[in-house]
Design a protein around this motif. Sequence first.
Motif, PDB file in Angstrom:
ATOM      1  N   SER A 375     -29.462  -7.861 -23.695  1.00 22.38           N
ATOM      2  CA  SER A 375     -28.907  -7.771 -25.050  1.00 22.38           C
ATOM      3  C   SER A 375     -28.334  -9.101 -25.538  1.00 22.38           C
ATOM      4  CB  SER A 375     -27.843  -6.673 -25.113  1.00 22.38           C
ATOM      5  OG  SER A 375     -28.424  -5.411 -24.916  1.00 22.38           O
ATOM      6  N   PRO A 376     -27.522  -9.808 -24.717  1.00 25.16           N
ATOM      7  CA  PRO A 376     -27.004 -11.100 -25.180  1.00 25.16           C
ATOM      8  C   PRO A 376     -28.100 -12.117 -25.482  1.00 25.16           C
ATOM      9  CG  PRO A 376     -25.676 -10.305 -23.356  1.00 25.16           C
ATOM     10  CD  PRO A 376     -26.863  -9.393 -23.453  1.00 25.16           C
ATOM     11  N   ALA A 377     -29.132 -12.195 -24.628  1.00 24.14           N
ATOM     12  CA  ALA A 377     -30.210 -13.170 -24.864  1.00 24.14           C
ATOM     13  C   ALA A 377     -31.002 -12.814 -26.116  1.00 24.14           C
ATOM     14  CB  ALA A 377     -31.132 -13.244 -23.647  1.00 24.14           C
ATOM     15  N   GLN A 378     -31.250 -11.515 -26.320  1.00 30.29           N
ATOM     16  CA  GLN A 378     -31.974 -11.094 -27.521  1.00 30.29           C
ATOM     17  C   GLN A 378     -31.200 -11.452 -28.781  1.00 30.29           C
ATOM     18  OE1 GLN A 378     -32.477  -6.948 -26.465  1.00 30.29           O
ATOM     19  NE2 GLN A 378     -34.678  -7.192 -26.183  1.00 30.29           N
ATOM     20  N   MET A 379     -29.900 -11.181 -28.786  1.00 34.02           N
ATOM     21  CA  MET A 379     -29.124 -11.469 -29.987  1.00 34.02           C
ATOM     22  C   MET A 379     -28.905 -12.969 -30.164  1.00 34.02           C
ATOM     23  SD  MET A 379     -29.065  -8.732 -31.399  1.00 34.02           S
ATOM     24  CE  MET A 379     -28.538  -9.661 -32.820  1.00 34.02           C
ATOM     25  N   TYR A 380     -28.797 -13.707 -29.070  1.00 32.32           N
ATOM     26  CA  TYR A 380     -28.678 -15.159 -29.167  1.00 32.32           C
ATOM     27  C   TYR A 380     -29.901 -15.737 -29.869  1.00 32.32           C
ATOM     28  CZ  TYR A 380     -28.088 -20.034 -27.692  1.00 32.32           C
ATOM     29  OH  TYR A 380     -27.943 -21.404 -27.673  1.00 32.32           O
ATOM     30  N   ALA A 381     -31.067 -15.175 -29.548  1.00 31.41           N
ATOM     31  CA  ALA A 381     -32.311 -15.650 -30.175  1.00 31.41           C
ATOM     32  C   ALA A 381     -32.427 -15.176 -31.616  1.00 31.41           C
ATOM     33  CB  ALA A 381     -33.516 -15.179 -29.361  1.00 31.41           C
ATOM     34  N   LEU A 382     -32.260 -13.876 -31.846  1.00 29.45           N
ATOM     35  CA  LEU A 382     -32.523 -13.313 -33.164  1.00 29.45           C
ATOM     36  C   LEU A 382     -31.443 -13.656 -34.184  1.00 29.45           C
ATOM     37  CD1 LEU A 382     -33.934  -9.811 -32.152  1.00 29.45           C
ATOM     38  CD2 LEU A 382     -35.202 -11.814 -32.950  1.00 29.45           C
ATOM     39  N   ASN A 383     -30.216 -13.895 -33.739  1.00 27.82           N
ATOM     40  CA  ASN A 383     -29.163 -14.290 -34.670  1.00 27.82           C
ATOM     41  C   ASN A 383     -29.413 -15.670 -35.268  1.00 27.82           C
ATOM     42  OD1 ASN A 383     -27.482 -12.121 -34.928  1.00 27.82           O
ATOM     43  ND2 ASN A 383     -26.010 -12.780 -33.387  1.00 27.82           N
ATOM     44  N   SER A 384     -30.300 -16.434 -34.659  1.00 31.44           N
ATOM     45  CA  SER A 384     -30.602 -17.768 -35.189  1.00 31.44           C
ATOM     46  C   SER A 384     -31.640 -17.716 -36.303  1.00 31.44           C
ATOM     47  CB  SER A 384     -31.106 -18.688 -34.065  1.00 31.44           C
ATOM     48  OG  SER A 384     -32.348 -18.239 -33.553  1.00 31.44           O
ATOM     49  N   LEU A 385     -32.133 -16.506 -36.607  1.00 30.87           N
ATOM     50  CA  LEU A 385     -33.141 -16.334 -37.657  1.00 30.87           C
ATOM     51  C   LEU A 385     -32.570 -15.462 -38.761  1.00 30.87           C
ATOM     52  CD1 LEU A 385     -36.215 -15.531 -35.378  1.00 30.87           C
ATOM     53  CD2 LEU A 385     -35.453 -17.770 -36.176  1.00 30.87           C
ATOM     54  N   HIS A 386     -33.051 -15.681 -39.956  1.00 28.16           N
ATOM     55  CA  HIS A 386     -32.532 -14.936 -41.098  1.00 28.16           C
ATOM     56  C   HIS A 386     -33.632 -14.820 -42.150  1.00 28.16           C
ATOM     57  CE1 HIS A 386     -29.406 -13.343 -43.709  1.00 28.16           C
ATOM     58  NE2 HIS A 386     -29.829 -14.142 -44.679  1.00 28.16           N
ATOM     59  N   GLY A 387     -33.629 -13.703 -42.857  1.00 26.47           N
ATOM     60  CA  GLY A 387     -34.616 -13.529 -43.905  1.00 26.47           C
ATOM     61  C   GLY A 387     -35.949 -13.035 -43.356  1.00 26.47           C
ATOM     62  N   PRO A 388     -37.050 -13.250 -44.082  1.00 29.48           N
ATOM     63  CA  PRO A 388     -38.372 -12.739 -43.676  1.00 29.48           C
ATOM     64  C   PRO A 388     -38.810 -13.210 -42.291  1.00 29.48           C
ATOM     65  CG  PRO A 388     -38.443 -13.489 -45.947  1.00 29.48           C
ATOM     66  CD  PRO A 388     -37.104 -13.904 -45.408  1.00 29.48           C
ATOM     67  N   ILE A 389     -38.344 -14.394 -41.886  1.00 29.27           N
ATOM     68  CA  ILE A 389     -38.790 -14.920 -40.593  1.00 29.27           C
ATOM     69  C   ILE A 389     -38.221 -14.121 -39.422  1.00 29.27           C
ATOM     70  CG2 ILE A 389     -36.937 -16.592 -40.182  1.00 29.27           C
ATOM     71  CD1 ILE A 389     -39.082 -18.561 -39.268  1.00 29.27           C
ATOM     72  N   ALA A 390     -37.170 -13.313 -39.658  1.00 33.28           N
ATOM     73  CA  ALA A 390     -36.603 -12.493 -38.585  1.00 33.28           C
ATOM     74  C   ALA A 390     -37.629 -11.501 -38.042  1.00 33.28           C
ATOM     75  CB  ALA A 390     -35.366 -11.758 -39.087  1.00 33.28           C
TER      76      ALA A 390
END
Length: 487
Positions: A375-390
Amino acid sequence: MTEKYHKNHQMKIMLGLLIVGFVGMFSETALNVAVAQIMSDFQIDTGTFQLLFTGYLLMIGITLPLSGLLTKLFTTRTLTFSAMFLFIIGALISALAPTFGLLLTGRLIQGIAVGISLPLNFVVLLAIYPPEKRGAAMGLVGLVIMFAPAVGPTLSGILVATLGWRFIFWVFIPVLLIAFFIALKFLENVSEVTKPQIDFMSIILSILGFGGLVFGASFASEQGWGAPIVMICLLVGLIAVIAFCKRQLKLDSPILNIHTFTTSAFAIGTFLIVITFAIILSSMYLIPMLWQQGLGLAAEQTGLIMLPAGLVNAALSILAGRLFDKHGAHLLVRIGFVITAIGAVMLVLTPPTPSLFYVLAAHIIMMIGIPLIVSPAQMYALNSLHGPIAADGSAIMNTLQQIGAALATAIATSFLVFGAHGKTVSELSKNDFILTSHLGFAFILGLTLIGLIVSFNVVHDHKVKEIVIEIDDDKHIEETIEVDYFD
């Protein structure tokens, strides 16, 4: 956008998708204890039976890379209900199948449904939860992704022993209908439908590339890396993936936006997830074999004795998400890899006549460490993206973790074959199998140490960079912003 969703309503929006995700991941291991019955009913050999797993993973591997595009072509509700409908149809075909061909057809349809629905969990989560609350929500997604395959052999073992293997599929249908009515009432459209231009050559390259890699890796576990079909699939897959990536960089509206890798947080987090899922799937392949071939337990007993580790995994998945919200990922992932390494070392050092408690303890220790990473690694990665690119980031992460898991399982199998010195696994004595399994667990330990080393690149910075990509007249405008996640 996240501010408009009330705390209690957020979980209602997610619930239907979480149930579908649970059924999909449960299905990935549910047939492990039904091998003998299915082979006997349809008079097939092991290689033919393996198609039920290979085909399922193949369909997931083909569909996942296209999920980012699908979220831009169709609404969230349309995709979710389509995935549910496909899964119910696939389960119904498999439950009623008079021939192996129809059983396989049902499994292929189920694989497509999982490939559509699994990334939607991440897309919806990112849309409705603010960054500082995503860890707890991701803990629930992690619970689904890891707990479901862990309890698959246990629950399906009970069904197979009491009602027969067909009831594995019958049980899916009412559960999915419950998910349908929950989603019908609460699920909202959270992603923007932009209707981008479709590049059909990219779709063909994606199917050949990712499908070839998954198919080749799956066959390698049965036929060896030197088999012509394995080498052809892997070679075609690798060439097609390279061509696919190059093409995406040139397109104004790519099928999969691989610019996500230009942010180091996403690249590092995704790498750690791929490593971790390689550890999970290869260990879930080896540990049941250790129980059965090394300690002489029956399949049903194996399913039950693996349940405690699954329960520990479930509890810590939720806790890890909450800890991420408070402290970030950097310490959690390092501690997780250290604990996982301890369990892997114990398995590498398994004595010739181990006690049940020793193997159980090693498995539980690994299941303590792994949730602290996922969970921490997934959110560390996905929190760095925003908008359609997520949505692209979610598709990339899920695709690579499936490929990594397939490759790791094939490599672990190769180590077993190498250690068996020409014998089949069933021909080995208990002691010989345990000694042979050391090579497979050493591979898992090696993956864990690689993950630990890379985890020191996970930074703890209140100001986390995000990539925001807006689409305007088919042109991408990239902007890097800073968001305070852990204040």
